[in-house]
Design a protein around this motif. Structure first.
Motif, mmCIF file in Angstrom:
data_model
loop_
_atom_site.group_PDB
_atom_site.id
_atom_site.type_symbol
_atom_site.label_atom_id
_atom_site.label_comp_id
_atom_site.label_asym_id
_atom_site.label_seq_id
_atom_site.Cartn_x
_atom_site.Cartn_y
_atom_site.Cartn_z
ATOM 1 N N PRO A 1 0.847 -1.189 0.000
ATOM 2 C CA PRO A 1 0.000 0.000 0.000
ATOM 3 C C PRO A 1 0.889 1.247 0.000
ATOM 4 O O PRO A 1 1.972 1.229 0.592
ATOM 5 C CB PRO A 1 -0.755 -0.114 1.328
ATOM 6 N N PRO A 2 0.440 2.325 -0.640
ATOM 7 C CA PRO A 2 1.225 3.561 -0.592
ATOM 8 C C PRO A 2 1.178 4.235 0.783
ATOM 9 O O PRO A 2 2.021 5.068 1.080
ATOM 10 C CB PRO A 2 0.575 4.445 -1.660
ATOM 11 N N VAL A 3 0.176 3.861 1.602
ATOM 12 C CA VAL A 3 0.011 4.502 2.912
ATOM 13 C C VAL A 3 -0.035 3.437 4.008
ATOM 14 O O VAL A 3 -0.758 2.449 3.888
ATOM 15 C CB VAL A 3 -1.313 5.303 2.985
ATOM 16 N N LEU A 4 0.732 3.658 5.074
ATOM 17 C CA LEU A 4 0.629 2.799 6.254
ATOM 18 C C LEU A 4 0.080 3.624 7.407
ATOM 19 O O LEU A 4 0.626 4.678 7.748
ATOM 20 C CB LEU A 4 1.996 2.217 6.634
ATOM 21 N N LEU A 5 -1.021 3.137 7.995
ATOM 22 C CA LEU A 5 -1.629 3.786 9.154
ATOM 23 C C LEU A 5 -1.267 2.950 10.375
ATOM 24 O O LEU A 5 -1.672 1.787 10.462
ATOM 25 C CB LEU A 5 -3.148 3.851 8.976
#
Ligand code: ATP
Ligand code: MG
Length: 254
Positions: free
Chosen positions: A183-187
């Motif tokens: 994923p381009p974003v890690l939360l």
């Protein structure tokens, strides 16, 4: 502005109220946050200030208030989460699914690993959920899972069950699982909150290295000012609002 120049994630004027019977608990009251692509944002705030709530909204696991038109006061307010400039509330069901499976990865304070599965299986299963029955080559996924786990220092634990791992090792598995679909974003919601300082620091070092190599965008909730100081920017939630979005360097000495 082309999509490539958009901030990857934005919260715009977000209101979020939990309603329990007649009691309403306003949690977020006009939250604005901008997260540039490939940056690291840290979110600070007291317990109950709405940090996890904001992460759930970013991840599409929950929605901002509906904002009843014409209602008085805050009841009219709503807000948006924009992913590369598009309001995620406008996604079709299929797009929303894709967003949650491929655009964002989640890591929590408690690792939520499946106890019956080995380390490598815990990571592979996230890829299988993404690719479903569309026949993503199993050998590829297996190879990537092993590589990712090795990157996070778990090459020697691939066949172990979660119960046989330390807390830090479990969290590394959870991180690999969150990243298997790239994923381009890690939360990450207090990913090191349960770990000692040294272990937490090591995991953050590995994550930072990975993040820079892959241009991952990282949004991390933390209680720890030292961790926040490693971010590119820091926000603090107070009384449902963001107090400043400042470079992490501003934390030094404060
Ligand atoms: N599903 C829910 N229903 C009702 N109230 C909720 C719900 N989720 C959270 N809240 C309330 O919203 C407020 C914010 O919760 P949230 O979990 O976002 O805080 P937080 O900043 O992550 O806190 P912590 O640091 O303790 O994890 C709290 O007062 C909490 O009780
Ligand atoms: Mg929380």
């Amino acid at each position: 502005m082309s999509n490539a120049e958009q901030p990857i994630l934005m919260a715009r004027g977000i209101y979020k109220t939990y309603r329990l019977g007649k009691v309403s608990v306003p949690v977020l009251r006009g939250v604005d946050v901008t997260v540039p692509e490939a940056s690291f944002l840290a979110i600070l705030g007291a317990s109950g200030s709405g940090k996890s709530t904001l992460m759930h909204l970013f991840g599409g696991l929950d929605r901002p208030d509906r904002g009843v038109p014409g209602a008085a006061g805050d009841a009219a307010k709503t807000g948006q989460v924009l992913f590369r400039g598009t309001d995620i509330a406008t996604f079709s069901a299929a797009q929303a699914d894709t967003y949650r499976r491929q655009s964002v990865g989640f890591v929590f304070q408690f690792y939520h690993l499946l106890p019956e599965l080995t380390v490598v299986e815990n990571v592979i299963i996230a890829a299988m959920i993404r690719h479903g029955r569309f026949g993503y080559p199993a050998a590829d996924v297996d190879k990537r899972a092993r590589e990712l786990l090795t990157t996070f220092g778990l090459g020697h634990r691939l066949g172990h069950k979660p119960a046989e791992l330390s807390g830090g090792e479990r969290q590394r598995v959870a991180i690999a699982r969150a990243l298997i679909n790239e994923p381009p974003v890690l939360l990450a919601d207090e990913p090191t909150g349960n770990l000692d300082r040294v272990t937490g620091g090591q995991i953050l070092d590995q994550l930072e290295e990975y993040r820079r190599a892959k241009r991952l965008t990282l949004v991390m909730v933390t209680h720890d000012q030292e961790i926040a100081a490693r971010a590119d920017a820091v926000i603090r939630l107070v009384d449902g609002k963001v107090v400043g979005q400042m470079p992490a360097a501003a934390l030094a000495g404060g």
